[in-house]
Design a protein around this motif. Structure first.
Motif, PDB file in Angstrom:
ATOM      1  N   ALA A 828       0.839  -1.194   0.000  1.00  0.00           N
ATOM      2  CA  ALA A 828       0.000   0.000   0.000  1.00  0.00           C
ATOM      3  C   ALA A 828       0.876   1.247   0.000  1.00  0.00           C
ATOM      4  CB  ALA A 828      -0.910  -0.005   1.227  1.00  0.00           C
ATOM      5  N   GLN A 829       1.951   1.189   0.784  1.00  0.00           N
ATOM      6  CA  GLN A 829       2.865   2.328   0.816  1.00  0.00           C
ATOM      7  C   GLN A 829       3.523   2.535  -0.536  1.00  0.00           C
ATOM      8  OE1 GLN A 829       5.610   1.389   3.941  1.00  0.00           O
ATOM      9  NE2 GLN A 829       4.805   3.063   5.175  1.00  0.00           N
ATOM     10  N   MET A 830       3.969   1.442  -1.123  1.00  0.00           N
ATOM     11  CA  MET A 830       4.630   1.539  -2.424  1.00  0.00           C
ATOM     12  C   MET A 830       3.662   2.099  -3.460  1.00  0.00           C
ATOM     13  SD  MET A 830       7.663   0.082  -2.025  1.00  0.00           S
ATOM     14  CE  MET A 830       8.093  -0.466  -3.647  1.00  0.00           C
ATOM     15  N   ALA A 831       2.407   1.657  -3.388  1.00  0.00           N
ATOM     16  CA  ALA A 831       1.427   2.128  -4.354  1.00  0.00           C
ATOM     17  C   ALA A 831       1.185   3.626  -4.169  1.00  0.00           C
ATOM     18  CB  ALA A 831       0.127   1.346  -4.207  1.00  0.00           C
ATOM     19  N   SER A 832       1.100   4.073  -2.900  1.00  0.00           N
ATOM     20  CA  SER A 832       0.896   5.506  -2.656  1.00  0.00           C
ATOM     21  C   SER A 832       2.059   6.304  -3.215  1.00  0.00           C
ATOM     22  CB  SER A 832       0.804   5.798  -1.165  1.00  0.00           C
ATOM     23  OG  SER A 832      -0.178   5.029  -0.588  1.00  0.00           O
ATOM     24  N   ARG A 833       3.257   5.807  -2.964  1.00  0.00           N
ATOM     25  CA  ARG A 833       4.438   6.508  -3.448  1.00  0.00           C
ATOM     26  C   ARG A 833       4.438   6.566  -4.965  1.00  0.00           C
ATOM     27  NH1 ARG A 833       9.139   6.527  -0.369  1.00  0.00           N
ATOM     28  NH2 ARG A 833      10.301   6.016  -2.220  1.00  0.00           N
ATOM     29  N   ALA A 834       4.132   5.419  -5.586  1.00  0.00           N
ATOM     30  CA  ALA A 834       4.130   5.377  -7.042  1.00  0.00           C
ATOM     31  C   ALA A 834       3.083   6.330  -7.597  1.00  0.00           C
ATOM     32  CB  ALA A 834       3.874   3.956  -7.518  1.00  0.00           C
ATOM     33  N   SER A 835       1.963   6.433  -6.890  1.00  0.00           N
ATOM     34  CA  SER A 835       0.908   7.319  -7.349  1.00  0.00           C
ATOM     35  C   SER A 835       1.367   8.773  -7.274  1.00  0.00           C
ATOM     36  CB  SER A 835      -0.338   7.089  -6.491  1.00  0.00           C
ATOM     37  OG  SER A 835      -1.333   8.006  -6.812  1.00  0.00           O
ATOM     38  N   VAL A 836       2.076   9.112  -6.192  1.00  0.00           N
ATOM     39  CA  VAL A 836       2.602  10.479  -6.069  1.00  0.00           C
ATOM     40  C   VAL A 836       3.624  10.746  -7.177  1.00  0.00           C
ATOM     41  CG1 VAL A 836       3.970  12.019  -4.623  1.00  0.00           C
ATOM     42  CG2 VAL A 836       2.188  10.617  -3.597  1.00  0.00           C
ATOM     43  N   GLU A 837       4.472   9.760  -7.431  1.00  0.00           N
ATOM     44  CA  GLU A 837       5.466   9.936  -8.489  1.00  0.00           C
ATOM     45  C   GLU A 837       4.794  10.137  -9.839  1.00  0.00           C
ATOM     46  OE1 GLU A 837       8.774   7.265  -6.135  1.00  0.00           O
ATOM     47  OE2 GLU A 837       7.895   6.446  -7.968  1.00  0.00           O
ATOM     48  N   LEU A 838       3.750   9.364 -10.065  1.00  0.00           N
ATOM     49  CA  LEU A 838       3.016   9.500 -11.322  1.00  0.00           C
ATOM     50  C   LEU A 838       2.425  10.897 -11.467  1.00  0.00           C
ATOM     51  CD1 LEU A 838       1.476   8.424 -13.796  1.00  0.00           C
ATOM     52  CD2 LEU A 838      -0.269   7.583 -12.227  1.00  0.00           C
ATOM     53  N   HIS A 839       1.816  11.384 -10.382  1.00  0.00           N
ATOM     54  CA  HIS A 839       1.196  12.702 -10.472  1.00  0.00           C
ATOM     55  C   HIS A 839       2.228  13.806 -10.562  1.00  0.00           C
ATOM     56  CE1 HIS A 839      -2.448  10.528  -9.632  1.00  0.00           C
ATOM     57  NE2 HIS A 839      -3.093  11.587 -10.078  1.00  0.00           N
ATOM     58  N   THR A 840       3.398  13.578  -9.964  1.00  0.00           N
ATOM     59  CA  THR A 840       4.463  14.562 -10.113  1.00  0.00           C
ATOM     60  C   THR A 840       4.846  14.670 -11.588  1.00  0.00           C
ATOM     61  OG1 THR A 840       5.256  13.836  -7.968  1.00  0.00           O
ATOM     62  CG2 THR A 840       6.745  15.200  -9.255  1.00  0.00           C
ATOM     63  N   LEU A 841       4.952  13.533 -12.219  1.00  0.00           N
ATOM     64  CA  LEU A 841       5.296  13.522 -13.641  1.00  0.00           C
ATOM     65  C   LEU A 841       4.226  14.247 -14.458  1.00  0.00           C
ATOM     66  CD1 LEU A 841       7.388  12.263 -15.657  1.00  0.00           C
ATOM     67  CD2 LEU A 841       5.742  10.425 -15.981  1.00  0.00           C
ATOM     68  N   ILE A 842       2.978  13.943 -14.152  1.00  0.00           N
ATOM     69  CA  ILE A 842       1.894  14.598 -14.893  1.00  0.00           C
ATOM     70  C   ILE A 842       1.932  16.110 -14.655  1.00  0.00           C
ATOM     71  CG2 ILE A 842      -0.625  14.811 -15.076  1.00  0.00           C
ATOM     72  CD1 ILE A 842      -0.804  11.836 -14.380  1.00  0.00           C
ATOM     73  N   TYR A 843       2.215  16.470 -13.402  1.00  0.00           N
ATOM     74  CA  TYR A 843       2.238  17.891 -13.060  1.00  0.00           C
ATOM     75  C   TYR A 843       3.298  18.630 -13.861  1.00  0.00           C
ATOM     76  CZ  TYR A 843       2.798  22.154 -10.336  1.00  0.00           C
ATOM     77  OH  TYR A 843       2.896  23.458  -9.956  1.00  0.00           O
ATOM     78  N   PHE A 844       4.476  18.054 -13.981  1.00  0.00           N
ATOM     79  CA  PHE A 844       5.579  18.762 -14.626  1.00  0.00           C
ATOM     80  C   PHE A 844       5.557  18.638 -16.143  1.00  0.00           C
ATOM     81  CE2 PHE A 844       7.437  18.597 -10.354  1.00  0.00           C
ATOM     82  CZ  PHE A 844       7.774  19.926 -10.238  1.00  0.00           C
ATOM     83  N   ARG A 845       4.572  17.891 -16.661  1.00  0.00           N
ATOM     84  CA  ARG A 845       4.527  17.667 -18.097  1.00  0.00           C
ATOM     85  C   ARG A 845       4.535  18.989 -18.873  1.00  0.00           C
ATOM     86  NH1 ARG A 845      -0.172  13.748 -19.473  1.00  0.00           N
ATOM     87  NH2 ARG A 845       0.987  12.001 -18.609  1.00  0.00           N
ATOM     88  N   ASN A 846       3.724  19.920 -18.401  1.00  0.00           N
ATOM     89  CA  ASN A 846       3.676  21.188 -19.123  1.00  0.00           C
ATOM     90  C   ASN A 846       4.233  22.335 -18.290  1.00  0.00           C
ATOM     91  OD1 ASN A 846       2.260  19.930 -21.283  1.00  0.00           O
ATOM     92  ND2 ASN A 846       0.455  19.936 -19.956  1.00  0.00           N
ATOM     93  N   ARG A 847       5.013  21.994 -17.286  1.00  0.00           N
ATOM     94  CA  ARG A 847       5.503  23.047 -16.406  1.00  0.00           C
ATOM     95  C   ARG A 847       6.995  22.904 -16.139  1.00  0.00           C
ATOM     96  NH1 ARG A 847       0.740  21.239 -14.052  1.00  0.00           N
ATOM     97  NH2 ARG A 847      -0.884  22.787 -13.681  1.00  0.00           N
ATOM     98  N   PRO A 848       7.846  23.182 -17.126  1.00  0.00           N
ATOM     99  CA  PRO A 848       9.274  23.155 -16.831  1.00  0.00           C
ATOM    100  C   PRO A 848       9.568  24.170 -15.726  1.00  0.00           C
ATOM    101  CG  PRO A 848       8.854  23.482 -19.170  1.00  0.00           C
ATOM    102  CD  PRO A 848       7.549  23.653 -18.468  1.00  0.00           C
ATOM    103  N   THR A 849      10.344  23.766 -14.736  1.00  0.00           N
ATOM    104  CA  THR A 849      10.503  24.595 -13.544  1.00  0.00           C
ATOM    105  C   THR A 849      11.968  24.669 -13.126  1.00  0.00           C
ATOM    106  OG1 THR A 849       8.407  23.680 -12.831  1.00  0.00           O
ATOM    107  CG2 THR A 849       9.663  24.862 -11.170  1.00  0.00           C
ATOM    108  N   ASP A 850      12.375  25.840 -12.628  1.00  0.00           N
ATOM    109  CA  ASP A 850      13.680  25.952 -11.985  1.00  0.00           C
ATOM    110  C   ASP A 850      13.447  26.009 -10.485  1.00  0.00           C
ATOM    111  OD1 ASP A 850      14.717  26.088 -14.441  1.00  0.00           O
ATOM    112  OD2 ASP A 850      15.200  28.220 -14.418  1.00  0.00           O
ATOM    113  N   THR A 851      14.245  25.278  -9.749  1.00  0.00           N
ATOM    114  CA  THR A 851      14.033  25.306  -8.302  1.00  0.00           C
ATOM    115  C   THR A 851      15.323  24.968  -7.555  1.00  0.00           C
ATOM    116  OG1 THR A 851      12.647  24.496  -6.526  1.00  0.00           O
ATOM    117  CG2 THR A 851      13.329  22.884  -8.151  1.00  0.00           C
TER     118      THR A 851
END
Ligand SMILES: [Zn+2]
Lengths: 937, 241
Positions: A828-851
């Protein structure tokens, strides 16, 4: 009718014993066809006009189970002789076949041919069991044809040439699986067929598969007899192979005979073993025990690490064996662990895997059969060779593939396509992949499970109130504090000031076991799921929604059943007395953390709830301080929070999850309740209490932390949890984030806490290192964790409220249950983490960012950074022409001309962008913005 | 292990509430006053009854009723391993006692004061449920010997495996380690005279299992009654009635 079956059986002592068993033949076994005029059709499962009716033999089931699971195949008669043979040969395929047979939407009918008067066959002299069973299958097929008459075409599917020939001779129609599937006219089904070995050789399409050019890559596995004797003599060691998640060319075999882990470097030494296989290992000569690490990684394809969440424990983190590759520190490296190689596989752990086809150009003259390589999402799994007729269709898809075999001549195992999940990068597809990869059950609850729910709308009845075991606590001012939008409210609190100056503090937990009774389908399902799984955009419940969100949820202003822990505490938070009771409560407010915090902070508010909150907060602070004084660790994790678009479900914003005092207050009381319950159930059931322990990390595990800290001039004392906690407190760097970073790094050195059964271990091993508590369990979240349901039953039994369910008398089963809970919890933990990673990828798809980012580890080709703002971690590669030198001692990487250097924990500016190095394979790339640092300097 | 498959069949092809086939024969030991062989599936038991006769050991004589004695043994060839079994071990002593008490409860001992009845039972072939088979064989032998009884006591066992109540366990099912309830029953009087179980079972489940075993006892009783009727008819023929 009675038949006696006698057979000879070898006993354990090696003697031979004749066994005679009765075998009853019946005339009440029906054919399962609803149109049959002779049989009882109440249990009929086949369709009204099957065309044709299929009878499958054992090998078809064993090899082509994926094909059978495809809905295109239906109207199948499964003979009991086939079931029995499958059960003896492969239990997991047996279970899959059984679930097909019990699936109401599939037309698979079990015909007990072995107990039917007309289809039972007697053993013939000189006949092998295989031949006898083949004959039984033919007799049953024949019977079906005669029984159903000319109206139905009964077809025997067999890939056994001899069996097919005999069948046709006997006037039965028989076909091979392949020719039958071809006749269906659905070419994509052909991909599901496992190729029989004989046809394997003619796969000339792929160059290196030409028989003349094939060379032996792996050594043959030793025969089972040799393995058994080798294990007995101590030459071989048996254990489960675990592949390193971060480096698939390194695996470990925990061996009881050696009492240590054996490391296996490289695919050659792994010798075709998969993660999870039970293998026999031979130790390599001691002079080969080290130095292979770097070779193993470079000589095979170098897979680039993706951006991921920082590990939350040592179990997630890559092993610390080679912190800096290519260093010259081999001479004074610590004594290495034994390394070995796999000589045989005792039990395969093959199942199906999610992933995608490796991008490849369409071969000329496409349309025919193409060989492709499948790359699993799980990096521990090697690439798998598959055959497909729909390559152009698969290239941009996530697919499921099953492994069939892996022979010594091929670099990769071969398998077959099972099904398509969806388009790569699509959120729903990728979410399904996450769930499948982590073995999370996400099918809707079955009707049997739903039938166990109480009728809706549910409310507390007068019987509940009159029940002597249940105390009426509706007069108390109870409230709950949870994350915003929380619907599954497990816990509520109350705090009453007593005239004596003490406080009565209560933790009220949803009384789930009042609705989930042992042995019911509902309980079995919950026990199997083990926990609810929280993904970014959805929640997969352990219990059906009516229970989760309504009946059990301790919502505001409704009466609910609860299991309460009530303490009397002094104003110094010393517990004077503890009692446990089932209760009825009525929550007066369901607050969010933010609301609760705002109330406490707003000095103008003096309403009763706010007063109670402040009292509780004061107590919680004292309890927390006491816990820290005992040596509890305050570890940090980098939890991120997404803001999700309600319509598109796309992430709109991410940020760190803010932890407030109110969170800590609730957490403190939950910890206290769990500890009190742990004590109570252990006192009452010393042998079968379900507890949770957190193993003390070994010096070796903390090594990377100590090394990183010393690189920035920080000395950590790790002699005890108390010492470590103190040194972590002292670790204050130049900037406010420094301390948190150190804590994040400390977290990943610890192993995870695990459930266990008190009878399995001795008292000192019960210790929970992170909480510095001698005893701990989970009691406070029964809606979303099965462990808590279990503990509720134990607590209720210790109070004499109910009888202890039967499972508690079965030690082996208890161990199974706690193992499953740990497995599910981790997944369950791994799935939650993977889900966050997936959404991070989706989030940055159109948002190149400097940080801004912090370096957490130096590598030969760059470093790993942690990005605090987004809670992710990933590699930053330095360009090759720079001529970078790694200084392991200093944990630094510098340019050869000394112009620039980077050290661990240093802040750098990075650029984040989603790139597609290969079509349809998006990944988040981190690159260094060099000049910003230079100008700073 | 799967003892009842989803199709509802047990390993040997029976359904959960079906008994094995029984067979009985009366008068197999000519020297005895009464004798019988009783088979339940592959379990085969022989019983011989002597008496009522004079009490051999006068000190055991009871003035107002008959003494019932029972000896249980297992033939060395009765199980697969053909091991020599010591006589009078704990298990056979216990079973002897169980059989004696069960039989004593239905024999009208007060009609035969100062006399002795001996019951010998031997297991010829064991495949589960030997206790029940012994009681059933003993009942037949007592009836054959013409000993007055309140009712025909019959026995049957039932168990609980894979969450299913199973009637008349065979050896494989019996050795699965699940609960095994043996019931002795007086069908006419509708009374339970023997109830044995050496495991734990929740009350409601226990009730189901016991009721199932009682159903089994009734079935045995019907069969035994038929056998006795047949036997009586044959005797009548022989006498020319
Ligand atoms: Zn039919």
């Amino acid at each position: 009718m009675l038949q006696s079956r006698s057979f000879v059986k070898k006993t354990k002592q090696g003697g031979v014993r004749k066994i005679v068993r009765e075998h009853y033949l019946r005339d009440d076994i029906y054919c399962g066809a609803p149109f049959c005029k002779v049989c009882d059709v109440s249990g009929a499962k086949l369709s009204d006009a099957p065309s044709p009716l299929l009878v499958v033999d054992t090998n078809v089931v064993l090899n082509q189970i994926d094909l059978l699971e495809n809905p295109a195949i239906d109207d199948v008669v499964v003979l009991s002789v086939v079931l029995q043979e499958v059960n003896n040969k492969n239990i997991s395929i047996y279970n899959r076949l059984r679930s097909l047979c019990s699936n109401a939407s599939r037309k698979f009918f079990v015909f007990s041919n072995e107990h039917h008067r007309d289809t039972y066959v007697k053993d013939m002299a000189g006949e092998t069991p295989n031949d006898r069973n083949d004959r039984a299958i033919r007799v049953a097929t024949r019977w079906y044809q005669d029984h159903l008459g000319g109206a139905v075409h009964v077809l025997l599917l067999t890939n056994d040439r001899e069996n097919k020939r005999k069948a046709i001779e006997e006037g039965i129609s028989a076909e091979t699986v392949e020719s039958y599937v071809k006749s269906l006219g659905q070419p994509e089904l052909l991909d599901l067929i496992v190729q029989p070995p004989s046809e394997d050789v003619k796969m000339e399409d792929v160059e290196d598969l030409r028989p003349s050019k094939r060379k032996v890559i792996y050594t043959e596995h030793k025969p089972m007899s040799e393995i058994t004797s080798g294990l007995l003599r101590g030459i071989f060691h048996q254990g489960k192979l675990r592949v390193n998640r971060y480096n698939p060319f390194e695996a470990y075999v925990g061996s009881e005979s050696i009492g240590d882990e054996i490391i296996i470097y490289g695919r050659t030494n792994m010798n075709r073993a998969f993660d999870g296989d039970v293998v026999a290992v031979e130790l390599l000569p001691q002079d080969q025990w080290q130095g292979e690490t770097s070779i193993a990684i470079t000589n095979e394809e170098d897979e680039e690490e993706d951006v991921h969440l920082p590990p939350s424990s040592a179990d997630d983190a890559p092993r610390a064996t080679n912190l800096v590759q290519g260093s010259t520190g081999a001479a004074n490296s610590p004594p290495s662990r034994p390394s070995g190689r796999v000589v045989g596989i005792i039990k395969r752990n093959w199942h199906s895997y999610c992933g995608s086809v490796e991008p490849m150009p369409m071969p000329a003259g496409s349309g025919g059969v193409v060989h492709a390589l499948f790359v699993s999402k799980d990096r521990r799994i090697p690439k798998i060779r598959i055959q497909t007729r729909q390559l152009d269709n698969l290239l941009d898809k996530r697919i499921v593939v099953a492994v069939d075999k892996w022979d010594v001549l091929s670099r990769y195992p071969s398998g077959h396509y099972v099904r398509t999940i969806g388009v790569i990068g699509d959120r729903d597809t990728e979410t399904e992949v996450v769930l499948l990869e982590n073995d999370v059950e996400f099918k809707p609850f079955s009707s049997q499970v739903l039938a166990c729910l109480p009728p809706l709308p549910w409310s507390v009845s007068s019987e509940d109130l009159a029940n002597p075991i249940r105390q009426d606590l509706r007069h108390l001012q109870v409230f709950s504090v949870d994350p915003p939008g929380c619907k599954d409210i497990d816990d509520a609190l109350h705090c009453t000031a007593l005239p004596s100056g003490n406080f009565e503090v209560g933790v009220h937990i949803a009384d789930v076991t009042n609705f989930v009774h042992p042995g019911t389908p509902l309980d079995d399902e919950a026990s199997k799921r083990g926990t609810s799984v929280y993904l970014v955009e959805r929640r997969i419940d352990m219990l059906p929604k009516p229970l989760t969100e309504d009946i059990c949820s301790l919502r505001a202003d409704v009466e609910r059943l609860a299991f309460s822990v009530i303490w009397e505490m002094t104003s110094e938070a010393d517990i004077i007395s503890t009692r446990f009771t089932k209760s009825v409560i009525k929550s007066s407010a369901a607050l969010s953390y933010v609301e609760a915090q705002a109330r406490m902070d707003d000095s103008r508010l003096v309403d009763p709830v706010t007063t109670d909150l402040r009292n509780m907060n004061a107590l919680a602070k004292i309890m927390r301080q006491k816990r820290i004084d005992r040596g509890a660790l305050t570890l940090a994790s980098a939890e991120v929070k997404f803001q999700i678009d309600t319509e598109t479900h796309d992430p709109l914003d991410i940020g760190m999850y803010q932890i407030r005092e109110a969170n800590q207050m609730v957490e403190e009381f939950m910890l206290a309740a769990n500890i009190s319950v742990a004590q109570k159930i252990l006192d009452h059931f010393p042998q079968c209490a379900l507890l949770r322990r957190h193993p003390t990390p070994t010096k070796e595990m903390l090594e990377p932390l100590i090394r990183t800290a010393s690189a920035v001039g920080l000395q950590l004392d790790v002699s005890s949890s108390k010492a470590l906690a103190d040194s972590l407190d002292r670790a204050v760097g130049s900037d406010p984030y420094f301390n948190k970073l150190i804590r994040i790094l400390a977290t990943r050195c610890m192993s995870q806490a695990v459930y266990f059964c008190s009878g399995e271990l001795s008292a000192p091993e019960y210790y929970h290192y992170g909480l510095a508590a001698p005893l701990y369990t989970h009691f406070t979240s029964p809606i979303r964790r099965y462990a808590d349901v279990f503990v509720h039953r134990l607590l209720a039994a210790s109070l004499g409220i109910n009888r202890l369910p039967d499972v508690f008398q079965d030690k082996a089963q208890l161990t199974n249950i706690s193992d499953n809970l740990n497995y599910r919890h981790r997944n369950a933990q791994m799935a939650s983490r993977a889900s966050v990673e997936l959404h991070t990828l989706i989030y940055f798809r159109n948002r190149p960012t400097d940080t801004e980012a912090r370096i957490v580890k130096i590598r030969s080709n760059g470093f790993i950074v942690f990005v605090p703002k987004y809670g992710i971690e990933g590699p930053v590669c330095l360009s090759k022409e720079g001529g970078w030198l790694v200084d392991e001692q200093q944990q630094r990487i510098k340019k050869s001309d000394n112009s620039i250097y980077y050290g661990v924990l240093q802040t750098v500016q990075i650029h984040m962008e989603v790139v597609e190095p290969q079509p349809n394979r998006p990944k988040l790339q981190l690159t260094l913005i060099e000049d910003t640092y230079m100008t700073k300097k | 292990m799967e003892f009842v498959n989803p199709e509802g069949l047990r390993l040997d092809g029976r359904r959960a509430t079906e008994m094995r086939q029984f067979r009985a024969e009366i008068g197999v030991v000519s020297r005895a006053d009464g004798s019988a062989v009783f088979e339940m599936g592959n379990t085969k038991v022989i019983a011989a009854v002597y008496g009522p006769r004079e009490v051999q050991n006068k000190s055991q004589q009871i003035n107002d009723k008959a003494v019932v004695r029972c000896e249980y043994s297992m033939a060395n060839f009765s199980t697969g391993d053909r091991m020599r079994k010591p006589k009078g071990d704990r298990r056979s002593t216990e079973i002897s006692l169980v059989i004696r008490q069960t039989m004593e409860a239905c024999i009208l001992t007060n009609l035969m004061p100062r006399s002795q009845i001996d019951i010998f039972v031997q297991v010829l072939q064991a495949d589960g449920g030997t206790r029940s088979a012994c009681i059933n064989a003993a009942t037949l032998a007592l009836a054959d010997a013409g000993i007055p009884m309140r009712d025909l006591v019959t026995s049957c066992s039932a168990g609980y495996l894979n969450s299913t109540a199973l009637l008349d366990l065979n050896y494989v099912e019996d050795s699965a380690g699940g609960p095994d309830v043996t019931v002795g029953f007086l069908p006419k009087l509708d009374k339970v005279t023997l109830l044995q179980m050496d495991a734990k079972l929740p009350q409601d489940t226990f009730k189901n299992v016991m009721e199932l075993a009682i159903e089994g006892c009734k079935a045995v009783a019907n069969y035994i009654r038929d056998i006795l009727m047949e036997n009586t008819k044959r005797l009548e023929c022989r006498r020319g009635v």
